[in-house]
Design a protein around this motif. Sequence first.
Motif, PDB file in Angstrom:
ATOM      1  N   ASP A 109       1.717  -5.461  19.108  1.00 39.95           N
ATOM      2  CA  ASP A 109       3.164  -5.683  18.999  1.00 39.95           C
ATOM      3  C   ASP A 109       3.524  -6.695  17.918  1.00 39.95           C
ATOM      4  O   ASP A 109       4.498  -6.516  17.190  1.00 39.95           O
ATOM      5  N   GLN A 110       2.751  -7.768  17.791  1.00 44.50           N
ATOM      6  CA  GLN A 110       3.050  -8.798  16.789  1.00 44.50           C
ATOM      7  C   GLN A 110       2.944  -8.235  15.375  1.00 44.50           C
ATOM      8  O   GLN A 110       3.811  -8.467  14.541  1.00 44.50           O
ATOM      9  N   ALA A 111       1.899  -7.472  15.116  1.00 41.37           N
ATOM     10  CA  ALA A 111       1.715  -6.885  13.786  1.00 41.37           C
ATOM     11  C   ALA A 111       2.802  -5.849  13.490  1.00 41.37           C
ATOM     12  O   ALA A 111       3.347  -5.806  12.385  1.00 41.37           O
ATOM     13  N   GLU A 112       3.137  -5.039  14.492  1.00 42.01           N
ATOM     14  CA  GLU A 112       4.155  -4.015  14.279  1.00 42.01           C
ATOM     15  C   GLU A 112       5.534  -4.624  14.057  1.00 42.01           C
ATOM     16  O   GLU A 112       6.289  -4.178  13.186  1.00 42.01           O
ATOM     17  N   GLU A 113       5.870  -5.657  14.801  1.00 40.22           N
ATOM     18  CA  GLU A 113       7.163  -6.320  14.614  1.00 40.22           C
ATOM     19  C   GLU A 113       7.276  -6.918  13.213  1.00 40.22           C
ATOM     20  O   GLU A 113       8.295  -6.766  12.540  1.00 40.22           O
ATOM     21  N   ALA A 137       4.152  10.911   2.732  1.00 40.15           N
ATOM     22  CA  ALA A 137       3.096  10.417   1.847  1.00 40.15           C
ATOM     23  C   ALA A 137       3.698   9.803   0.584  1.00 40.15           C
ATOM     24  O   ALA A 137       4.725  10.248   0.088  1.00 40.15           O
ATOM     25  N   GLY A 138       3.049   8.761   0.088  1.00 37.75           N
ATOM     26  CA  GLY A 138       3.421   8.166  -1.193  1.00 37.75           C
ATOM     27  C   GLY A 138       4.461   7.072  -1.155  1.00 37.75           C
ATOM     28  O   GLY A 138       4.853   6.566  -2.203  1.00 37.75           O
ATOM     29  N   ILE A 139       4.904   6.664   0.024  1.00 37.88           N
ATOM     30  CA  ILE A 139       5.889   5.588   0.113  1.00 37.88           C
ATOM     31  C   ILE A 139       5.166   4.255   0.015  1.00 37.88           C
ATOM     32  O   ILE A 139       4.135   4.045   0.659  1.00 37.88           O
ATOM     33  N   ARG A 140       5.686   3.357  -0.777  1.00 37.08           N
ATOM     34  CA  ARG A 140       5.095   2.018  -0.891  1.00 37.08           C
ATOM     35  C   ARG A 140       5.657   1.156   0.230  1.00 37.08           C
ATOM     36  O   ARG A 140       6.867   0.989   0.350  1.00 37.08           O
ATOM     37  N   VAL A 141       4.766   0.620   1.046  1.00 38.80           N
ATOM     38  CA  VAL A 141       5.149  -0.270   2.137  1.00 38.80           C
ATOM     39  C   VAL A 141       4.388  -1.573   1.977  1.00 38.80           C
ATOM     40  O   VAL A 141       3.356  -1.640   1.297  1.00 38.80           O
ATOM     41  N   TYR A 142       4.894  -2.616   2.597  1.00 38.66           N
ATOM     42  CA  TYR A 142       4.262  -3.928   2.527  1.00 38.66           C
ATOM     43  C   TYR A 142       3.656  -4.279   3.873  1.00 38.66           C
ATOM     44  O   TYR A 142       4.221  -3.963   4.919  1.00 38.66           O
ATOM     45  N   LEU A 143       2.494  -4.909   3.820  1.00 43.42           N
ATOM     46  CA  LEU A 143       1.788  -5.283   5.037  1.00 43.42           C
ATOM     47  C   LEU A 143       2.032  -6.757   5.348  1.00 43.42           C
ATOM     48  O   LEU A 143       2.020  -7.592   4.445  1.00 43.42           O
ATOM     49  N   PRO A 144       2.220  -7.075   6.625  1.00 40.29           N
ATOM     50  CA  PRO A 144       2.436  -8.469   6.995  1.00 40.29           C
ATOM     51  C   PRO A 144       1.146  -9.277   6.855  1.00 40.29           C
ATOM     52  O   PRO A 144       0.042  -8.743   6.991  1.00 40.29           O
ATOM     53  N   GLU A 145       1.305 -10.551   6.567  1.00 43.14           N
ATOM     54  CA  GLU A 145       0.161 -11.459   6.506  1.00 43.14           C
ATOM     55  C   GLU A 145       0.091 -12.193   7.832  1.00 43.14           C
ATOM     56  O   GLU A 145       0.810 -13.160   8.057  1.00 43.14           O
ATOM     57  N   ILE A 146      -0.773 -11.716   8.694  1.00 43.43           N
ATOM     58  CA  ILE A 146      -0.927 -12.294  10.013  1.00 43.43           C
ATOM     59  C   ILE A 146      -2.312 -12.918  10.067  1.00 43.43           C
ATOM     60  O   ILE A 146      -3.316 -12.231   9.884  1.00 43.43           O
ATOM     61  N   GLU A 147      -2.369 -14.211  10.324  1.00 46.81           N
ATOM     62  CA  GLU A 147      -3.638 -14.927  10.257  1.00 46.81           C
ATOM     63  C   GLU A 147      -4.505 -14.763  11.487  1.00 46.81           C
ATOM     64  O   GLU A 147      -5.703 -14.595  11.388  1.00 46.81           O
ATOM     65  N   GLU A 148      -3.915 -14.811  12.638  1.00 45.18           N
ATOM     66  CA  GLU A 148      -4.729 -14.816  13.845  1.00 45.18           C
ATOM     67  C   GLU A 148      -4.884 -13.421  14.430  1.00 45.18           C
ATOM     68  O   GLU A 148      -4.006 -12.579  14.333  1.00 45.18           O
ATOM     69  N   VAL A 176       0.859  -1.189   0.000  1.00 41.36           N
ATOM     70  CA  VAL A 176       0.000   0.000   0.000  1.00 41.36           C
ATOM     71  C   VAL A 176       0.893   1.236   0.000  1.00 41.36           C
ATOM     72  O   VAL A 176       2.078   1.158   0.308  1.00 41.36           O
ATOM     73  N   ARG A 177       0.316   2.365  -0.330  1.00 39.52           N
ATOM     74  CA  ARG A 177       1.035   3.638  -0.277  1.00 39.52           C
ATOM     75  C   ARG A 177       0.613   4.397   0.972  1.00 39.52           C
ATOM     76  O   ARG A 177      -0.552   4.387   1.355  1.00 39.52           O
ATOM     77  N   THR A 178       1.567   5.052   1.589  1.00 37.80           N
ATOM     78  CA  THR A 178       1.267   5.841   2.780  1.00 37.80           C
ATOM     79  C   THR A 178       0.562   7.127   2.389  1.00 37.80           C
ATOM     80  O   THR A 178       0.685   7.599   1.255  1.00 37.80           O
ATOM     81  N   ILE A 179      -0.174   7.679   3.349  1.00 34.54           N
ATOM     82  CA  ILE A 179      -0.778   8.987   3.159  1.00 34.54           C
ATOM     83  C   ILE A 179      -0.156   9.929   4.188  1.00 34.54           C
ATOM     84  O   ILE A 179       0.476   9.477   5.145  1.00 34.54           O
ATOM     85  N   ALA A 180      -0.325  11.212   3.993  1.00 31.67           N
ATOM     86  CA  ALA A 180       0.295  12.205   4.873  1.00 31.67           C
ATOM     87  C   ALA A 180      -0.107  11.966   6.326  1.00 31.67           C
ATOM     88  O   ALA A 180      -1.276  11.767   6.632  1.00 31.67           O
ATOM     89  N   GLY A 181       0.881  11.937   7.216  1.00 31.97           N
ATOM     90  CA  GLY A 181       0.636  11.768   8.635  1.00 31.97           C
ATOM     91  C   GLY A 181       0.611  10.332   9.119  1.00 31.97           C
ATOM     92  O   GLY A 181       0.384  10.083  10.298  1.00 31.97           O
ATOM     93  N   ASP A 182       0.822   9.387   8.237  1.00 34.24           N
ATOM     94  CA  ASP A 182       0.818   7.979   8.640  1.00 34.24           C
ATOM     95  C   ASP A 182       1.977   7.652   9.564  1.00 34.24           C
ATOM     96  O   ASP A 182       3.104   8.108   9.357  1.00 34.24           O
ATOM     97  N   THR A 183       1.697   6.854  10.563  1.00 34.08           N
ATOM     98  CA  THR A 183       2.724   6.208  11.377  1.00 34.08           C
ATOM     99  C   THR A 183       2.526   4.718  11.167  1.00 34.08           C
ATOM    100  O   THR A 183       1.524   4.294  10.572  1.00 34.08           O
ATOM    101  N   ALA A 184       3.443   3.919  11.652  1.00 39.19           N
ATOM    102  CA  ALA A 184       3.294   2.468  11.503  1.00 39.19           C
ATOM    103  C   ALA A 184       1.998   2.003  12.153  1.00 39.19           C
ATOM    104  O   ALA A 184       1.256   1.204  11.575  1.00 39.19           O
ATOM    105  N   ASN A 185       1.702   2.514  13.340  1.00 36.42           N
ATOM    106  CA  ASN A 185       0.492   2.087  14.052  1.00 36.42           C
ATOM    107  C   ASN A 185      -0.780   2.474  13.312  1.00 36.42           C
ATOM    108  O   ASN A 185      -1.705   1.666  13.196  1.00 36.42           O
ATOM    109  N   THR A 186      -0.878   3.712  12.846  1.00 37.05           N
ATOM    110  CA  THR A 186      -2.098   4.127  12.160  1.00 37.05           C
ATOM    111  C   THR A 186      -2.279   3.380  10.849  1.00 37.05           C
ATOM    112  O   THR A 186      -3.393   3.009  10.489  1.00 37.05           O
TER     113      THR A 186
END
Length: 70
Positions: free
Chosen positions: A25-29, A47-58, A4-14
């Motif tokens: 913590d598991q998702a952030e790690e 804004a506009g940085i492409r980041v990858y999201l983890p695939e966490i099942e549970e 996904v691409r980040t939007i202005a003001g995004d942090t890892a948590n948001t």
Amino acid sequence: MRGVRTIAGDTANTLLFRELGRSDDQAEEAFWLINPGLAEYGAVLPAGIRVYLPEIEEKPAAAARASVWD
């Protein structure tokens, strides 16, 4: 792995909460492990940085509610 691409003001948590519905913590790690070098941008991502999201099942275990009568 979904990107996904980040939007202005995004942090890892948001970003994690908006996209995955959780920012524990598991998702952030897992997020930081699959996005090496992302921490160089600081706490607020540009804004506009492409980041990858983890695939966490549970989902994280729900915390037991405390009551004043317990």
